[in-house]
Structures are given as structure tokens and as C-alpha cells.
Design a protein around this motif. Structure first.
Motif, PDB file in Angstrom:
ATOM      1  N   THR A 168       0.861  -1.235   0.100  1.00  0.00           N
ATOM      2  CA  THR A 168      -0.080  -0.104  -0.125  1.00  0.00           C
ATOM      3  C   THR A 168       0.930   1.183   0.128  1.00  0.00           C
ATOM      4  OG1 THR A 168      -1.846  -1.236   1.138  1.00  0.00           O
ATOM      5  CG2 THR A 168      -1.707   1.156   1.226  1.00  0.00           C
ATOM      6  N   VAL A 169       1.781   1.259   0.925  1.00  0.00           N
ATOM      7  CA  VAL A 169       2.725   2.366   0.780  1.00  0.00           C
ATOM      8  C   VAL A 169       3.408   2.441  -0.457  1.00  0.00           C
ATOM      9  CG1 VAL A 169       4.875   3.315   1.734  1.00  0.00           C
ATOM     10  CG2 VAL A 169       3.151   2.229   3.312  1.00  0.00           C
ATOM     11  N   ALA A 170       4.118   1.570  -1.006  1.00  0.00           N
ATOM     12  CA  ALA A 170       4.535   1.532  -2.380  1.00  0.00           C
ATOM     13  C   ALA A 170       3.828   2.249  -3.515  1.00  0.00           C
ATOM     14  CB  ALA A 170       5.174   0.118  -2.664  1.00  0.00           C
ATOM     15  N   VAL A 171       2.458   1.665  -3.334  1.00  0.00           N
ATOM     16  CA  VAL A 171       1.509   2.097  -4.381  1.00  0.00           C
ATOM     17  C   VAL A 171       1.205   3.679  -4.361  1.00  0.00           C
ATOM     18  CG1 VAL A 171      -0.687   2.007  -5.257  1.00  0.00           C
ATOM     19  CG2 VAL A 171       0.394   0.130  -4.895  1.00  0.00           C
ATOM     20  N   MET A 172       1.232   4.089  -2.915  1.00  0.00           N
ATOM     21  CA  MET A 172       1.196   5.522  -2.797  1.00  0.00           C
ATOM     22  C   MET A 172       2.192   6.385  -3.245  1.00  0.00           C
ATOM     23  SD  MET A 172      -0.927   5.350   1.068  1.00  0.00           S
ATOM     24  CE  MET A 172      -0.722   6.839   1.512  1.00  0.00           C
ATOM     25  N   ILE A 173       3.408   5.933  -2.719  1.00  0.00           N
ATOM     26  CA  ILE A 173       4.437   6.570  -3.438  1.00  0.00           C
ATOM     27  C   ILE A 173       4.689   6.625  -5.079  1.00  0.00           C
ATOM     28  CG2 ILE A 173       7.304   6.212  -3.460  1.00  0.00           C
ATOM     29  CD1 ILE A 173       7.020   5.466  -0.670  1.00  0.00           C
ATOM     30  N   LEU A 174       4.382   5.527  -5.552  1.00  0.00           N
ATOM     31  CA  LEU A 174       4.378   5.367  -7.008  1.00  0.00           C
ATOM     32  C   LEU A 174       3.329   6.343  -7.660  1.00  0.00           C
ATOM     33  CD1 LEU A 174       5.777   4.058  -9.322  1.00  0.00           C
ATOM     34  CD2 LEU A 174       4.044   2.211  -9.265  1.00  0.00           C
ATOM     35  N   ALA A 175       2.338   6.295  -7.048  1.00  0.00           N
ATOM     36  CA  ALA A 175       1.307   7.256  -7.483  1.00  0.00           C
ATOM     37  C   ALA A 175       1.468   8.708  -7.428  1.00  0.00           C
ATOM     38  CB  ALA A 175      -0.107   7.038  -6.694  1.00  0.00           C
ATOM     39  N   GLY A 176       2.259   9.258  -6.320  1.00  0.00           N
ATOM     40  CA  GLY A 176       2.631  10.519  -5.956  1.00  0.00           C
ATOM     41  C   GLY A 176       3.675  10.854  -7.204  1.00  0.00           C
ATOM     42  N   LEU A 177       4.667   9.982  -7.417  1.00  0.00           N
ATOM     43  CA  LEU A 177       5.829  10.012  -8.335  1.00  0.00           C
ATOM     44  C   LEU A 177       5.195  10.206  -9.799  1.00  0.00           C
ATOM     45  CD1 LEU A 177       8.763   7.565  -7.462  1.00  0.00           C
ATOM     46  CD2 LEU A 177       8.600  10.125  -7.130  1.00  0.00           C
ATOM     47  N   ILE A 178       4.314   9.527 -10.029  1.00  0.00           N
ATOM     48  CA  ILE A 178       3.698   9.693 -11.469  1.00  0.00           C
ATOM     49  C   ILE A 178       2.729  10.770 -11.481  1.00  0.00           C
ATOM     50  CG2 ILE A 178       1.736   8.621 -12.888  1.00  0.00           C
ATOM     51  CD1 ILE A 178       2.786   5.883 -12.043  1.00  0.00           C
ATOM     52  N   SER A 179       2.239  11.299 -10.521  1.00  0.00           N
ATOM     53  CA  SER A 179       1.221  12.390 -10.311  1.00  0.00           C
ATOM     54  C   SER A 179       2.279  13.827 -10.596  1.00  0.00           C
ATOM     55  CB  SER A 179       0.360  12.695  -9.058  1.00  0.00           C
ATOM     56  OG  SER A 179      -0.355  11.702  -9.106  1.00  0.00           O
ATOM     57  N   GLY A 180       3.445  13.563  -9.983  1.00  0.00           N
ATOM     58  CA  GLY A 180       4.527  14.833  -9.957  1.00  0.00           C
ATOM     59  C   GLY A 180       5.061  14.852 -11.403  1.00  0.00           C
ATOM     60  N   ILE A 181       5.364  13.739 -11.963  1.00  0.00           N
ATOM     61  CA  ILE A 181       5.852  13.632 -13.398  1.00  0.00           C
ATOM     62  C   ILE A 181       4.973  14.380 -14.469  1.00  0.00           C
ATOM     63  CG2 ILE A 181       6.821  12.011 -15.158  1.00  0.00           C
ATOM     64  CD1 ILE A 181       7.760  10.496 -12.875  1.00  0.00           C
ATOM     65  N   LEU A 182       3.732  13.721 -14.467  1.00  0.00           N
ATOM     66  CA  LEU A 182       2.633  14.259 -15.074  1.00  0.00           C
ATOM     67  C   LEU A 182       2.382  15.852 -15.021  1.00  0.00           C
ATOM     68  CD1 LEU A 182      -0.063  11.487 -15.154  1.00  0.00           C
ATOM     69  CD2 LEU A 182       1.401  12.272 -17.117  1.00  0.00           C
ATOM     70  N   SER A 183       2.387  16.275 -13.607  1.00  0.00           N
ATOM     71  CA  SER A 183       2.160  17.908 -13.413  1.00  0.00           C
ATOM     72  C   SER A 183       3.438  18.439 -13.922  1.00  0.00           C
ATOM     73  CB  SER A 183       2.167  18.109 -12.049  1.00  0.00           C
ATOM     74  OG  SER A 183       0.954  17.404 -11.370  1.00  0.00           O
ATOM     75  N   CYS A 184       4.665  17.999 -13.841  1.00  0.00           N
ATOM     76  CA  CYS A 184       5.539  18.822 -14.418  1.00  0.00           C
ATOM     77  C   CYS A 184       5.752  18.824 -15.835  1.00  0.00           C
ATOM     78  CB  CYS A 184       7.109  18.376 -13.808  1.00  0.00           C
ATOM     79  SG  CYS A 184       7.310  18.604 -12.123  1.00  0.00           S
ATOM     80  N   THR A 185       5.195  17.529 -16.357  1.00  0.00           N
ATOM     81  CA  THR A 185       5.160  17.817 -18.104  1.00  0.00           C
ATOM     82  C   THR A 185       4.068  18.682 -18.499  1.00  0.00           C
ATOM     83  OG1 THR A 185       5.678  15.216 -17.783  1.00  0.00           O
ATOM     84  CG2 THR A 185       4.992  16.174 -19.830  1.00  0.00           C
ATOM     85  N   VAL A 186       3.126  18.517 -17.653  1.00  0.00           N
ATOM     86  CA  VAL A 186       2.021  19.502 -18.264  1.00  0.00           C
ATOM     87  C   VAL A 186       2.448  20.875 -18.088  1.00  0.00           C
ATOM     88  CG1 VAL A 186      -0.258  20.332 -17.711  1.00  0.00           C
ATOM     89  CG2 VAL A 186       0.137  17.930 -17.856  1.00  0.00           C
ATOM     90  N   VAL A 187       3.065  21.460 -16.881  1.00  0.00           N
ATOM     91  CA  VAL A 187       3.833  22.648 -16.768  1.00  0.00           C
ATOM     92  C   VAL A 187       4.611  22.918 -17.941  1.00  0.00           C
ATOM     93  CG1 VAL A 187       4.965  24.115 -15.265  1.00  0.00           C
ATOM     94  CG2 VAL A 187       3.089  22.787 -14.323  1.00  0.00           C
TER      95      VAL A 187
END
Length: 196
Positions: A168-187
Motif C-alpha cells: 500500500t505504501v509503495a503504491v502511494m509513493i508510486l502514484a505520487g511520483l507519477i502525478s508529480g511527473i505528469l504535473s511537471c510535464t503539463v507545466v
């Protein structure tokens, strides 16, 4: 299903005809005939009464049928899980592919169709989550095993239960990383491509 055959066999053991059993069960002879020919299935109260009349355990009366019904339920859940998973992935793919072109074409109005697609992603993910909770599957290994129509043995199940908090912790960290990468890409795209 074998319940109909068992009802007929136990009725014959007691030397009752269908009319006699129907009278004891407070149902019509046609109902008994339908049960014995697997045209209909007795409700739980009738199964309890049959068990009592035949002086046998419920297990003896319905065991094979319960296992067979569980297999059918599992097959339906697996099919639903695969369907919801495919639909969710398709919606995510559409969301990713259409975001840029829609934004260029419609500007801020593109958020309306993108929002609708995002709601579809949420809907399918909630449906998947409901199936996972209903079947008590959380870890990757449990999900893969379930999708193959099997179940883990007790030892493996306990090992997977022990892994659940870490995954569960690993999935939360991975989801956070993917969200961060997508946000940076969009910006990055908005600043460098669209000049916003």
C-alpha cells in the motif's frame, strides 16, 4: 447442479412419491418435480426443511452445488474485473491522448470533456475496488491469481496479508511520483509549447 438428483435419491430412500414429499414440504408436486429436474432451485428455507425431513446435514444435501455456485460467482467476478480494468485503462489512455489536442482546440473548455473522462476512470476504479474488497484481494499476487480464476492456499494467503501494508505504501509513493511527473510535464508543455 446435483441437488435435484440428491432430492430424488433421498425421496426414493424414504419411499415417498413426489406428492408425499410435496405435502411434507407445503409445496405443489410440480415444485418438487421442478427441483428434481433442475428447472428451479429451492430457497434456503426449503433446503433447511429438506435437510430436516431427509435427516441429513446441509453439507450432504448441497455441498457439491455450493462449490459449483462459488466457481460460477468467481468466474463472473473475474470477467467483471477484467472488463472494468480494460475500461479504466482505455479511459486513462483517451485522457492522456486527447488532453493536448483538446486544449489547443478548445482552451479551458477542454476541461469539461476531460473531466467527464476522468469521472469514468473513477467509476471503473470504484467498481474494481468493490470486487477486490468483496473477494479480499489486495496485493498484486492475489489479484493476478484471482484473475486466473484460482485462489491462494492458506499459507500463501497469510504471506500476502503480511505484505499488504508495505505494498500500500509503495503504491502511494508510486502514484505520487507519477502525478508529480505528469504535473511537471503539463507545466513544461504549457510554458514551452503554448507560451502560457
Amino acid at each position: 447442479m446435483e441437488l435435484g438428483k440428491r432430492i430424488k435419491d433421498f425421496r426414493s430412500l424414504h419411499n415417498w412419491n413426489q406428492d408425499e414429499l410435496a405435502e411434507k414440504m407445503f409445496v405443489s408436486r410440480q415444485t418438487i418435480s421442478n427441483w428434481e429436474n433442475d428447472k428451479s432451485y429451492p430457497d434456503i428455507q426449503s433446503i433447511l426443511l429438506l435437510s430436516n425431513l431427509f435427516e441429513i446435514s446441509l453439507d450432504q444435501l448441497v455441498k457439491g452445488d455450493v462449490e459449483q455456485m462459488q466457481e460460477i460467482i468467481n468466474e463472473q467476478d473475474v470477467k467483471q474485473m477484467k472488463y472494468y480494468g480494460k475500461m479504466m485503462l482505455a479511459c486513462v489512455g483517451i485522457l492522456i491522448v486527447t488532453f493536448g489536442p483538446l486544449y489547443l482546440r478548445m482552451g479551458m473548455w477542454s476541461l469539461i470533456p476531460e473531466g467527464i473522462i476522468a469521472l469514468a476512470v473513477l467509476y471503473f476504479s470504484f467498481k474494481l475496488n468493490a470486487i477486490e474488497k468483496e473477494n479480499d484481494i489486495v496485493t498484486y499476487k492475489e489479484i493476478v491469481t484471482f484473475m486466473n480464476g484460482k485462489s491462494l492456499d492458506e499459507k500463501s494467503k497469510q504471506q500476502e496479508i503480511g505484505k499488504r501494508p508495505y505494498q500500500t505504501v509503495a503504491v502511494m509513493i508510486l502514484a505520487g511520483l507519477i502525478s508529480g511527473i505528469l504535473s511537471c510535464t503539463v507545466v513544461f508543455i504549457c510554458k514551452n509549447v503554448f507560451g502560457l
